[in-house]
Scaffold this motif. Structure first.
Motif, PDB file in Angstrom:
ATOM      1  N   GLU A 231       0.833  -0.956   0.005  1.00  0.00           N
ATOM      2  CA  GLU A 231      -0.163   0.106  -0.127  1.00  0.00           C
ATOM      3  C   GLU A 231       0.754   1.372   0.092  1.00  0.00           C
ATOM      4  O   GLU A 231       1.767   1.206   0.497  1.00  0.00           O
ATOM      5  CB  GLU A 231      -0.864  -0.080   1.027  1.00  0.00           C
ATOM      6  CG  GLU A 231      -1.997   1.052   1.068  1.00  0.00           C
ATOM      7  CD  GLU A 231      -3.191   0.611   0.086  1.00  0.00           C
ATOM      8  OE1 GLU A 231      -3.627   1.502  -0.223  1.00  0.00           O
ATOM      9  OE2 GLU A 231      -3.264  -0.497  -0.016  1.00  0.00           O
ATOM     10  N   GLY A 232       0.730   2.352  -1.067  1.00  0.00           N
ATOM     11  CA  GLY A 232       1.306   3.709  -0.870  1.00  0.00           C
ATOM     12  C   GLY A 232       2.532   3.426  -1.567  1.00  0.00           C
ATOM     13  O   GLY A 232       3.359   4.496  -1.369  1.00  0.00           O
ATOM     14  N   GLN A 233       2.917   2.421  -2.244  1.00  0.00           N
ATOM     15  CA  GLN A 233       4.255   2.338  -3.018  1.00  0.00           C
ATOM     16  C   GLN A 233       4.215   2.278  -4.396  1.00  0.00           C
ATOM     17  O   GLN A 233       4.155   1.104  -5.087  1.00  0.00           O
ATOM     18  CB  GLN A 233       5.104   1.035  -2.376  1.00  0.00           C
ATOM     19  CG  GLN A 233       5.348   1.200  -0.749  1.00  0.00           C
ATOM     20  CD  GLN A 233       6.279   0.083  -0.377  1.00  0.00           C
ATOM     21  OE1 GLN A 233       7.282  -0.036  -0.847  1.00  0.00           O
ATOM     22  NE2 GLN A 233       5.721  -0.726   0.542  1.00  0.00           N
ATOM     23  N   ARG A 234       3.932   3.496  -5.056  1.00  0.00           N
ATOM     24  CA  ARG A 234       3.318   3.571  -6.380  1.00  0.00           C
ATOM     25  C   ARG A 234       4.726   2.731  -7.383  1.00  0.00           C
ATOM     26  O   ARG A 234       4.507   2.107  -8.219  1.00  0.00           O
ATOM     27  CB  ARG A 234       2.875   4.888  -6.795  1.00  0.00           C
ATOM     28  CG  ARG A 234       1.739   5.336  -6.189  1.00  0.00           C
ATOM     29  CD  ARG A 234       1.231   6.753  -6.865  1.00  0.00           C
ATOM     30  NE  ARG A 234       1.028   6.328  -8.195  1.00  0.00           N
ATOM     31  CZ  ARG A 234       0.034   5.963  -8.632  1.00  0.00           C
ATOM     32  NH1 ARG A 234      -1.140   5.624  -7.985  1.00  0.00           N
ATOM     33  NH2 ARG A 234      -0.125   5.732 -10.121  1.00  0.00           N
ATOM     34  N   TRP A 235       5.947   3.243  -6.740  1.00  0.00           N
ATOM     35  CA  TRP A 235       7.047   2.664  -7.610  1.00  0.00           C
ATOM     36  C   TRP A 235       7.084   1.146  -7.573  1.00  0.00           C
ATOM     37  O   TRP A 235       7.402   0.801  -8.632  1.00  0.00           O
ATOM     38  CB  TRP A 235       8.263   3.306  -7.101  1.00  0.00           C
ATOM     39  CG  TRP A 235       8.744   2.656  -5.828  1.00  0.00           C
ATOM     40  CD1 TRP A 235       8.304   3.048  -4.496  1.00  0.00           C
ATOM     41  CD2 TRP A 235       9.397   1.513  -5.419  1.00  0.00           C
ATOM     42  NE1 TRP A 235       8.701   2.480  -3.259  1.00  0.00           N
ATOM     43  CE2 TRP A 235       9.259   1.405  -3.800  1.00  0.00           C
ATOM     44  CE3 TRP A 235      10.104   0.478  -6.368  1.00  0.00           C
ATOM     45  CZ2 TRP A 235       9.983   0.376  -3.280  1.00  0.00           C
ATOM     46  CZ3 TRP A 235      10.715  -0.418  -5.553  1.00  0.00           C
ATOM     47  CH2 TRP A 235      10.601  -0.669  -4.162  1.00  0.00           C
ATOM     48  N   PHE A 236       6.575   0.693  -6.333  1.00  0.00           N
ATOM     49  CA  PHE A 236       6.494  -0.636  -6.531  1.00  0.00           C
ATOM     50  C   PHE A 236       5.741  -1.391  -7.353  1.00  0.00           C
ATOM     51  O   PHE A 236       5.932  -2.533  -8.197  1.00  0.00           O
ATOM     52  CB  PHE A 236       6.196  -1.424  -5.013  1.00  0.00           C
ATOM     53  CG  PHE A 236       6.580  -3.035  -4.879  1.00  0.00           C
ATOM     54  CD1 PHE A 236       7.816  -3.296  -4.788  1.00  0.00           C
ATOM     55  CD2 PHE A 236       5.425  -3.599  -4.749  1.00  0.00           C
ATOM     56  CE1 PHE A 236       8.217  -4.679  -4.687  1.00  0.00           C
ATOM     57  CE2 PHE A 236       5.536  -5.062  -4.431  1.00  0.00           C
ATOM     58  CZ  PHE A 236       6.988  -5.563  -4.558  1.00  0.00           C
ATOM     59  N   ASP A 237       4.479  -0.791  -7.698  1.00  0.00           N
ATOM     60  CA  ASP A 237       3.478  -1.228  -8.618  1.00  0.00           C
ATOM     61  C   ASP A 237       4.014  -1.258  -9.968  1.00  0.00           C
ATOM     62  O   ASP A 237       3.998  -2.071 -10.623  1.00  0.00           O
ATOM     63  CB  ASP A 237       2.241  -0.240  -8.644  1.00  0.00           C
ATOM     64  CG  ASP A 237       1.478  -0.275  -7.222  1.00  0.00           C
ATOM     65  OD1 ASP A 237       1.536  -1.315  -6.353  1.00  0.00           O
ATOM     66  OD2 ASP A 237       0.678   0.496  -7.046  1.00  0.00           O
ATOM     67  N   VAL A 238       4.842   0.121 -10.183  1.00  0.00           N
ATOM     68  CA  VAL A 238       5.759   0.012 -11.611  1.00  0.00           C
ATOM     69  C   VAL A 238       6.601  -1.388 -11.812  1.00  0.00           C
ATOM     70  O   VAL A 238       6.685  -1.991 -12.900  1.00  0.00           O
ATOM     71  CB  VAL A 238       6.504   1.337 -11.803  1.00  0.00           C
ATOM     72  CG1 VAL A 238       7.185   1.275 -12.907  1.00  0.00           C
ATOM     73  CG2 VAL A 238       5.361   2.447 -11.954  1.00  0.00           C
ATOM     74  N   VAL A 239       7.241  -1.722 -10.864  1.00  0.00           N
ATOM     75  CA  VAL A 239       8.170  -3.009 -10.569  1.00  0.00           C
ATOM     76  C   VAL A 239       7.479  -4.061 -10.723  1.00  0.00           C
ATOM     77  O   VAL A 239       7.853  -4.906 -11.649  1.00  0.00           O
ATOM     78  CB  VAL A 239       8.918  -2.961  -9.203  1.00  0.00           C
ATOM     79  CG1 VAL A 239       9.701  -4.091  -9.226  1.00  0.00           C
ATOM     80  CG2 VAL A 239       9.944  -1.726  -9.314  1.00  0.00           C
ATOM     81  N   LEU A 240       6.221  -4.245 -10.141  1.00  0.00           N
ATOM     82  CA  LEU A 240       5.434  -5.395 -10.379  1.00  0.00           C
ATOM     83  C   LEU A 240       4.938  -5.584 -11.737  1.00  0.00           C
ATOM     84  O   LEU A 240       4.981  -6.569 -12.561  1.00  0.00           O
ATOM     85  CB  LEU A 240       4.313  -5.583  -9.135  1.00  0.00           C
ATOM     86  CG  LEU A 240       4.642  -5.717  -8.038  1.00  0.00           C
ATOM     87  CD1 LEU A 240       3.297  -5.793  -7.116  1.00  0.00           C
ATOM     88  CD2 LEU A 240       5.500  -6.980  -7.652  1.00  0.00           C
ATOM     89  N   VAL A 241       4.512  -4.431 -12.276  1.00  0.00           N
ATOM     90  CA  VAL A 241       3.809  -4.444 -13.787  1.00  0.00           C
ATOM     91  C   VAL A 241       5.281  -4.655 -14.631  1.00  0.00           C
ATOM     92  O   VAL A 241       4.841  -5.558 -15.750  1.00  0.00           O
ATOM     93  CB  VAL A 241       3.162  -2.971 -14.091  1.00  0.00           C
ATOM     94  CG1 VAL A 241       3.012  -3.101 -15.710  1.00  0.00           C
ATOM     95  CG2 VAL A 241       1.952  -3.008 -13.139  1.00  0.00           C
ATOM     96  N   ALA A 242       6.164  -4.189 -14.264  1.00  0.00           N
ATOM     97  CA  ALA A 242       7.258  -4.629 -15.252  1.00  0.00           C
ATOM     98  C   ALA A 242       7.833  -5.874 -15.189  1.00  0.00           C
ATOM     99  O   ALA A 242       7.986  -6.562 -16.306  1.00  0.00           O
ATOM    100  CB  ALA A 242       8.356  -3.684 -14.956  1.00  0.00           C
ATOM    101  N   ASN A 243       7.670  -6.521 -14.078  1.00  0.00           N
ATOM    102  CA  ASN A 243       7.986  -7.936 -13.725  1.00  0.00           C
ATOM    103  C   ASN A 243       7.158  -8.754 -14.488  1.00  0.00           C
ATOM    104  O   ASN A 243       7.549  -9.732 -15.194  1.00  0.00           O
ATOM    105  CB  ASN A 243       8.279  -8.355 -12.490  1.00  0.00           C
ATOM    106  CG  ASN A 243       9.369  -7.655 -11.645  1.00  0.00           C
ATOM    107  OD1 ASN A 243      10.484  -7.204 -12.481  1.00  0.00           O
ATOM    108  ND2 ASN A 243       9.808  -7.664 -10.568  1.00  0.00           N
TER     109      ASN A 243
END
Length: 741
Positions: free
Chosen positions: A398-410
């Motif tokens: 929650e609240g870690q938008r950069w991590f969402d980008v990492v997950l999508v990229a992965n």
């Protein structure tokens, strides 16, 4: 409640671990994506620009260079029953003749030694090597012993091998492999062809995950590595080293070519040769023949070009424990021993690929951890979905938008990874296997994790990566039908058939005529007849035996076999049976030579054993230019009978005595110990490309001197009678008989 606090702490720790793993996966995924990008960009560029102005090399070009001598090196520890099948399969499939197989065995492995002895009796180009130390040592140590035997054989046979090829006993060699090596070995120092594992039942994920990895590795990764770094890792099989490369390895190792402590000597050699500035190449060469209709065996989605590349086929382990053991050896050799031995290089590009080799030490754990985390998150999600009254926790992301980008990229990179795997597996094996490669990714991750864990435990237990003992992996070999049986000794067959007693045989051996082999010597002494020798010889070999009229063959039949083939293989054409050309020979024709004759004539062939001297006389009459102007010996006998010098009834007897006592120069060379039979056969392959007479060729090769040749020719003339001398003796006997009466 205490368990809520504990679970919250667990979720927090899990979130940290997930972030670390996600970042590592992203880095590795971008690395793999870079290789994908380079491969497809390069492939598009070559398609649009390179091959628009330059045609692909066709497989016909492989036949232009003359056949250079090539040595195949095969280490064998407890390979009973496998070597024979390999030699048989190679003999009947390889479109090449000038090669020798050297099999490394161990003094404490008598079963394999016995098997190789039996194979060597049937295949003169298969040689047994017994290692100095008991086995199992490392594969590199066995290869060093094999290489030493090859160099000794070179001196004995007066030939020089231009290429040294690595294979395992269970390899299935492609028909054109040696043609390809022969075509490139004078320009390249390390030549590697792809390895494509055989398929097993669809649900055998352990064996089939090798199929997925090799298809992508040898379809994409290694070609990119060669293009960017100019360095090619040997696969340990299907690798050819030039003579220049092999001598450089020997010099670099102070007389020892292969690092005996390395578990992956093939990988080690690729880097050593690169440091010496040698030229390395990875070759994907498709052999495409015109076909009006596609083969029934072609699979849906299979690329005709990709599925017809020259490659090595073999079965890989189908049991989990065996696969883990094999892969742990690879990991120790490439990752840990490779780093200790080679470190990092000056070339940034080569260092990049070395990092790709070694990142598996981390990646295998990361991939397995990611699988476990996905399983845990799935269980938590499922629990909250089923247990509606359960406490709700804030998402650990929650609240870690950069991590969402990492997950999508992965996720995107993982989707690309699956797509690439499907493409390269489908290209060779078809879409069915391509799609099955997706679920096999998970099983492959488990195998790699267990192998990595085993490798670390072995290193900790040994204290040093270079002290880990070599651990051989057993393989299966495809059945080719039939059993590999030993060729019985001719002496045993003669005694068993009652042709000669053991005492008489021993006496004949003690009084063998100088310059003749035992069978010829017994015929010259009148102990046995040519028929009595030929029949057991045919039984020993497993072919039929018949008497041949060397002067009565039709000219049209003689024309079916060119002069150079007839003289090189010492065969006469007899007849055609149902499209098969029947040849006559006075000795055993090994399967390699028989297959070579069939390829050169472009038809099926078989052979029979003729009585001693019949083929020799026929070759001199029909093919040997030096004898074409001489008087016909059979005609001389007929003329003598017409003039009353001898009775007509004596003509067949005198002719039989003349024919059976003819001797070829090669027999005298071998009988006197100037060459052994195997070395002589090897020399004949080189002589086949020469216009010189055999004696002059042997002098040029340094096998014998001019004085020795002249002495051998005088001995040959003394051993084999002429028709004139037989007539003179016959007439003298006739005159004596008249005087007595």
């Amino acid at each position: 409640m205490w368990w809520l606090d504990a679970f919250s702490t667990y979720l927090y720790a899990l979130g940290v671990v997930v972030i670390v793993i996600a970042v590592l996966i992203l880095v590795s995924g971008l690395d793999d994506f870079f290789i994908d990008l380079v491969y497809w960009t390069r492939r598009l560029w070559r398609s649009l620009f390179v091959y628009q102005t330059r045609e692909h090399t066709r497989y016909h070009e492989l036949y232009r260079p003359p056949e250079k001598p090539l040595a195949i090196m095969v280490p064998a520890w407890q390979e009973t029953g496998v070597i024979g099948h390999m030699a048989e399969l190679v003999a009947v499939t390889l479109d090449y003749e000038n090669y020798h197989i050297f099999v490394g065995t161990y003094p404490n492995d008598p079963d394999t030694q016995r098997d190789v002895d039996n194979v060597s009796a049937r295949f003169p180009n298969v040689h047994k090597v017994v290692c100095a130390r008991p086995g199992p040592t490392s594969k590199a140590d066995c290869l060093n012993n094999v290489l030493d035997a090859i160099l000794q054989f070179e001196q004995r046979a007066r030939l020089v091998f231009e290429g040294f090829i690595l294979h395992d006993a269970e390899d299935v060699v492609c028909e054109h492999e040696l043609r390809l090596f022969n075509y490139l070995v004078h320009r390249k120092d390390l030549i590697q062809i792809p390895v494509y594992p055989f398929e097993r039942q669809w649900n055998n994920f352990t064996s089939l995950h090798y199929l997925d990895e090799f298809a992508e590795l040898h379809g994409k990764d290694v070609p990119v590595r060669e293009a960017l770094a100019g360095q090619v890792p040997s696969a340990g099989v299907g690798t050819c080293f030039s003579r220049r490369a092999m001598l450089a390895l020997i010099e670099d190792g102070n007389g020892i070519a292969f690092d005996g402590q390395s578990l992956t000597e093939d990988y080690d050699i690729g880097l050593r040769l690169k440091e010496r500035g040698m030229q390395e190449i990875f070759v994907r060469f498709p052999v495409l023949r015109y076909q009006r209709h596609p083969k029934q065996s072609e699979k849906f989605g299979q690329s005709r070009q990709e599925a017809n590349v020259i490659c090595v086929r073999e079965y890989f382990p189908d049991r989990l424990a065996t696969a883990v053991r094999q892969k742990s050896r690879w990991i120790i050799g490439i990752v840990y021993q490779g780093y200790r031995t080679h470190g990092w290089k000056r070339s940034p590009v080569l260092n990049y690929f070395l990092w790709r080799d070694r990142k598996g030490a981390i990646n295998n754990f990361v991939s397995f951890a990611a699988m476990l985390i996905m399983l845990q998150l799935s269980v938590i999600g499922l629990l909250q979905l089923v247990w509606t009254s359960a406490p709700r926790f804030v998402s650990i992301f929650e609240g870690q938008r950069w991590f969402d980008v990492v997950l999508v990229a992965n996720i995107a990179l993982m989707g690309n990874r699956m797509l690439q795997r499907v493409i390269f597996v489908s290209g060779y094996y078809g879409v069915k296997q391509g799609l099955l490669s997706i679920p096999r990714l998970l099983w492959g991750n488990l195998i790699n994790f267990l192998a990595n864990w085993r490798a670390i435990r072995q290193i900790i237990r040994s204290g040093d990566p270079r002290r880990v003992a070599w651990d051989k992996t057993t393989h299966d070999f495809p059945s080719i039908g039939g059993e590999n049986q030993a060729k019985r000794s001719l002496d045993d067959v003669l005694v068993a058939n009652g042709v000669i007693s053991t005492t008489q045989l021993h006496e004949a051996q003690q009084h063998r005529i100088d310059g003749l082999q035992l069978g010829s010597s017994m015929i010259h002494e009148g102990r046995i007849t040519a028929e009595q020798l030929a029949a057991p010889m045919a039984e020993q070999i497993g072919v039929s035996c018949e008497s041949v009229d060397p002067v009565g063959l039709p000219h049209e039949l003689i024309m079916t076999v060119p002069r150079h083939i007839a003289l090189h293989y010492a065969v006469l054409p007899l007849r055609v049976e149902g499209g098969t050309l029947v040849l006559a020979s006075e000795s055993y024709i090994d399967p390699v030579s028989l297959a070579a004759i069939a390829r050169q004539l472009g038809r099926r062939v078989r052979y029979v054993i003729a009585y001693k001297g019949q083929v020799t006389v026929g070759l001199r009459r029909w093919y040997a230019q030096a004898h074409k102007s001489d008087h016909d010996p059979h005609h001389l006998l007929e003329m003598a009978a017409e003039r009353g010098l001898i009775s007509p009834e004596r003509v067949p007897q005198l002719w039989s005595g003349y024919v059976s006592r003819q001797v070829m120069l090669g027999e005298i060379l071998v009988a006197q110990g100037h060459l052994d039979e195997v070395a002589f056969r090897a020399l004949l392959l080189n002589h086949a490309r020469s216009e010189q007479r055999l004696g002059d060729f042997l002098i040029g090769q340094g096998v014998i001197s001019t004085e020795t040749l002249n002495r051998l020719l005088r001995l040959q003339a003394a051993l084999q009678p002429s028709v004139t001398s037989l007539l003179e003796q016959e007439c003298a006997d006739f005159e004596r008989l008249e005087r007595v009466s």
